[in-house]
Scaffold this active site. Structure first.
Site, PDB file in Angstrom:
ATOM      1  N   GLU A   1       0.547  -7.706  -1.866  1.00 46.63           N
ATOM      2  CA  GLU A   1       0.422  -6.430  -1.162  1.00 46.63           C
ATOM      3  C   GLU A   1       0.073  -6.663   0.301  1.00 46.63           C
ATOM      4  OE1 GLU A   1      -2.288  -4.043  -3.505  1.00 46.63           O
ATOM      5  OE2 GLU A   1      -0.757  -3.781  -5.068  1.00 46.63           O
TER       6      GLU A   1
ATOM      7  N   GLU B   1       8.168  -9.897  -9.475  1.00 40.95           N
ATOM      8  CA  GLU B   1       9.489 -10.323  -9.949  1.00 40.95           C
ATOM      9  C   GLU B   1      10.360 -10.785  -8.787  1.00 40.95           C
ATOM     10  OE1 GLU B   1       7.845  -7.568 -10.657  1.00 40.95           O
ATOM     11  OE2 GLU B   1       8.375  -6.761 -12.624  1.00 40.95           O
TER      12      GLU B   1
ATOM     13  N   CYS C   1      10.217  -2.736 -11.779  1.00 40.64           N
ATOM     14  CA  CYS C   1      10.555  -1.483 -11.088  1.00 40.64           C
ATOM     15  C   CYS C   1      12.052  -1.462 -10.777  1.00 40.64           C
ATOM     16  CB  CYS C   1       9.730  -1.352  -9.811  1.00 40.64           C
ATOM     17  SG  CYS C   1      10.332  -2.372  -8.440  1.00 40.64           S
TER      18      CYS C   1
HETATM   19  N1  THU Z   1       4.408  -4.272  -9.140  1.00 38.34           N
HETATM   20  C1  THU Z   1       4.982  -5.470  -9.444  1.00 38.34           C
HETATM   21  O1  THU Z   1       4.639  -6.508  -8.881  1.00 38.34           O
HETATM   22  N2  THU Z   1       5.946  -5.472 -10.385  1.00 38.34           N
HETATM   23  C2  THU Z   1       6.320  -4.410 -11.127  1.00 38.34           C
HETATM   24  O2  THU Z   1       7.184  -4.522 -11.983  1.00 38.34           O
HETATM   25  C3  THU Z   1       5.675  -3.112 -10.911  1.00 38.34           C
HETATM   26  C4  THU Z   1       4.795  -3.017  -9.724  1.00 38.34           C
HETATM   27  C5  THU Z   1       3.307  -4.275  -8.165  1.00 38.34           C
HETATM   28  C6  THU Z   1       3.614  -3.677  -6.838  1.00 38.34           C
HETATM   29  C7  THU Z   1       2.238  -3.255  -6.375  1.00 38.34           C
HETATM   30  O3  THU Z   1       1.595  -4.368  -5.769  1.00 38.34           O
HETATM   31  C8  THU Z   1       1.491  -2.933  -7.649  1.00 38.34           C
HETATM   32  O4  THU Z   1       2.221  -3.543  -8.690  1.00 38.34           O
HETATM   33  C9  THU Z   1       1.354  -1.451  -7.934  1.00 38.34           C
HETATM   34  O5  THU Z   1       2.571  -0.811  -7.874  1.00 38.34           O
END
Ligand code: THU
Length: 130
Positions: free
Chosen positions: A45, A56, A87
């Site tokens: 992040e 991913e 996502c």
């Molecule tokens: N996130 C992922 O890394 N992979 C996913 O499949 C879903 C969401 C992360 C992005 C963000 O840092 C946090 O999860 C919340 O959305």
């Protein structure tokens, strides 16, 4: 007790390295290529929020940049009762490089489900349109 799957262990370990101070939602991913090489990723992040990168995609970009062969398996680990799927953006990226891969979703309680990348991305936009 079945022996642990190293790919799942790798996804769980990668999750621990997540940089997720804003959402506190940690995700780990691990990819296995046709030669048995493993590539991992965690979500990273950023204070801008919008520049956040999912686990991913980190794993896929690492794999591609490091010369991975055909990607056969993808494991995604998160701490949710309902297993966390990739996502939409990650599905698109997985399609480009791992369309035929098995997708394994796991949580910290040991729950896991095996499905396919194809099954979660039924009408892809891909190279055939370009
Ligand atoms: N996130 C992922 O890394 N992979 C996913 O499949 C879903 C969401 C992360 C992005 C963000 O840092 C946090 O999860 C919340 O959305």
């Amino acid at each position: 007790m079945p022996s642990p799957d190293p790919l799942i262990e790798a996804a769980l370990a990668a999750r621990e390295r997540a940089h997720a101070p804003y959402s506190r939602f940690k995700v780990g991913a691990a990819l296995e290529d046709e030669h048995g090489r493993v590539f991992t990723g965690c979500n990273v992040e950023n204070a801008t929020y919008g520049l956040t990168m999912c686990a991913e995609r980190v794993a896929v970009f690492k794999a591609v940049s490091e010369g991975a062969g055909k990607l056969k398996r993808v494991a995604v680990a998160a701490d949710t009762g309902t297993l966390t799927p990739p996502c939409g953006a990650c599905r698109q990226i997985l399609w480009e490089f791992a369309a035929d891969a098995e997708l394994i979703l796991v949580n910290l309680a040991g729950k896991q489900e095996s499905l396919s990348v194809k099954s979660i991305f039924p009408r892809p936009f891909d190279a055939s349109f370009v």
